[in-house]
Design an enzyme around this catalytic site. Structure first.
Site, PDB file in Angstrom:
ATOM      1  CB  SER A 243      -1.537  -3.633   1.319  1.00 63.95           C
ATOM      2  OG  SER A 243      -0.359  -4.156   1.886  1.00 63.95           O
TER       3      SER A 243
ATOM      4  N   GLY B  92       0.786  -1.221   0.000  1.00 64.25           N
ATOM      5  CA  GLY B  92       0.000   0.000   0.000  1.00 64.25           C
ATOM      6  C   GLY B  92       0.821   1.274   0.000  1.00 64.25           C
TER       7      GLY B  92
ATOM      8  CB  CYS C 277       2.011   3.216   9.568  1.00 63.20           C
ATOM      9  SG  CYS C 277       1.683   1.798   8.506  1.00 63.20           S
TER      10      CYS C 277
ATOM     11  CG  HIS D 107       0.263  -6.719   5.183  1.00 62.96           C
ATOM     12  ND1 HIS D 107       0.117  -6.299   6.484  1.00 62.96           N
ATOM     13  CD2 HIS D 107       0.517  -5.611   4.457  1.00 62.96           C
ATOM     14  CE1 HIS D 107       0.291  -4.985   6.543  1.00 62.96           C
ATOM     15  NE2 HIS D 107       0.526  -4.550   5.332  1.00 62.96           N
TER      16      HIS D 107
END
Length: 378
Positions: free
Chosen positions: A199, A69, A322, A201
């Site tokens: 993304s 991503g 993040c 995962h």
């Protein structure tokens, strides 16, 4: 162990892991090589591309593989800025975007591009009237995520699409990382959306691999140059095992996820939490994704509650994985004008199809014990 941090990452499906291992062992060629081993790898990549395209109902040539991503978001923002700089230098993002979008926009601002930030309402959704006011003749991109990763707010992508119908030259990018499989695709991949980011995962695929949807006819500059892979748009030897495993994971995910099940878990958790006087639930009910619930205990910092739950083998997070280690206030809560003292209490529970009502009940048993302990200390 109870895992309630699925918006940060998900455990890989056993079938996807098996696909990854077998592909790694059996397909040893470089997809760009001319010999048969390279051709085998190339055919497998194209099969994965075709399957992903069919799953999200787009054309195979509109799927481009990435490392995830963050790269996908960087590529669309920078690629648009570089490709369209002769036509305009103005980009619009929302005030609740993931750091991959927000920080990229900030970097572009240091390179001569003008960035506007669209505000959100008290539920964390972009205000359409305010967004419209920001559009200028030199606007080249609007980037708004489908589902906010911190609050779970479902953004008004359909309404933004209607607004941008009158501005056909503006690129419209949607970060769909948190949406796929959780929210009806018609709500966030409209015909007006030009680019979308995904993304692996986040849907039980391997880490370090993802894909972008890139509508035919739109232009981007490459982010990564080199050998000319991905039709010359994204160089670097393709991660064949990861891409094939991602394709398998996406197929399984779209078959297994039941939003009604997720929503029933979320509503049960929310109802239970609202019985506590010192609990603030930040996530709304209307226009909300079914898998994310963010709340906090007054005067208890989010990381303290996260670690208290961790001691009982229950895993949640503060805000976005993040940015949570920076111990910063949630950008989304700040944009929602939640007071600083309250924002620092926030933790996020993010659910998956494997979670059960029994886990919600066990969570509340543990939460009640922790809540009472904090009450006595205070």
């Amino acid at each position: 162990m109870i895992y309630f941090d699925n918006s940060a990452t998900t455990p890989i499906y056993p079938q996807a892991l098996d696909t990854y291992v077998k592909t790694s062992q059996r397909i040893i060629g470089n997809p760009s090589s001319l010999h048969d081993l390279g051709s085998q790898a190339h055919r497998l990549l194209q099969q994965a591309r075709k399957q992903i395209a069919e799953l999200i109902q787009v054309k195979p040539q509109e799927i481009f593989f990435t490392s995830g991503g963050t790269e996908g978001d960087n590529w669309v923002l920078k690629g648009t800025a570089w490709a369209k700089k002769d036509f305009g230098n103005h980009l619009i993002i929302s005030s609740v975007e993931h750091s991959a979008v927000r920080n990229t926009a900030e970097q572009l601002a240091t390179q001569g591009f003008d960035v506007s930030v669209a505000p959100v309402d008290s539920s964390g959704r972009v205000e359409i009237t305010e967004l419209k006011k920001l559009i200028r003749p030199e606007t080249i991109l609007v980037s708004v995520m489908a589902v906010n990763n911190e609050m779970g707010a479902l953004q008004p992508i359909q309404e933004i699409s209607e607004l941008l119908a009158d501005f056909p030259t503006i690129h419209f990018h949607v970060d769909a990382v948190q949406a796929i499989g959780k929210v009806d695709q018609s709500l966030w991949l409209t015909p007006r959306v030009d680019f979308a980011t995904f993304s692996a995962h986040k849907f039980h695929g391997p880490r370090g691999v993802g894909f972008n949807y890139w509508k035919t006819g739109r232009k981007l500059m490459p982010l990564i140059n080199g050998g000319g892979q991905e039709n010359g748009q994204r160089s670097g030897t393709e991660n064949t095992p990861g891409i094939v495993a991602m394709s398998k994971a996406l197929r399984i995910h779209l078959e297994k996820v039941y939003p009604d099940h997720l929503n029933s878990l979320r509503q049960a958790l929310k109802a239970a939490l609202k019985r506590y006087d010192k609990v603030t639930v930040f996530s709304g009910d209307e226009h909300a994704a079914p898998h994310i619930l963010t709340f906090g205990i007054k005067d208890i910092r989010g990381e303290v509650l996260v670690h208290a739950l961790e001691e009982k083998q229950i895993f949640v997070s503060t805000i976005s994985a993040c940015s949570s280690k920076k111990k910063a206030d949630s950008s989304t809560l700040g944009a929602m004008k939640v007071p600083h003292e309250l924002a620092t209490t926030a933790i996020r529970v993010s659910l998956d199809e494997s979670n059960t009502m029994a886990e919600i009940e066990q969570f509340m048993v543990v939460f009640n014990h922790i809540y009472e302990k904090f009450n006595k200390i205070n």
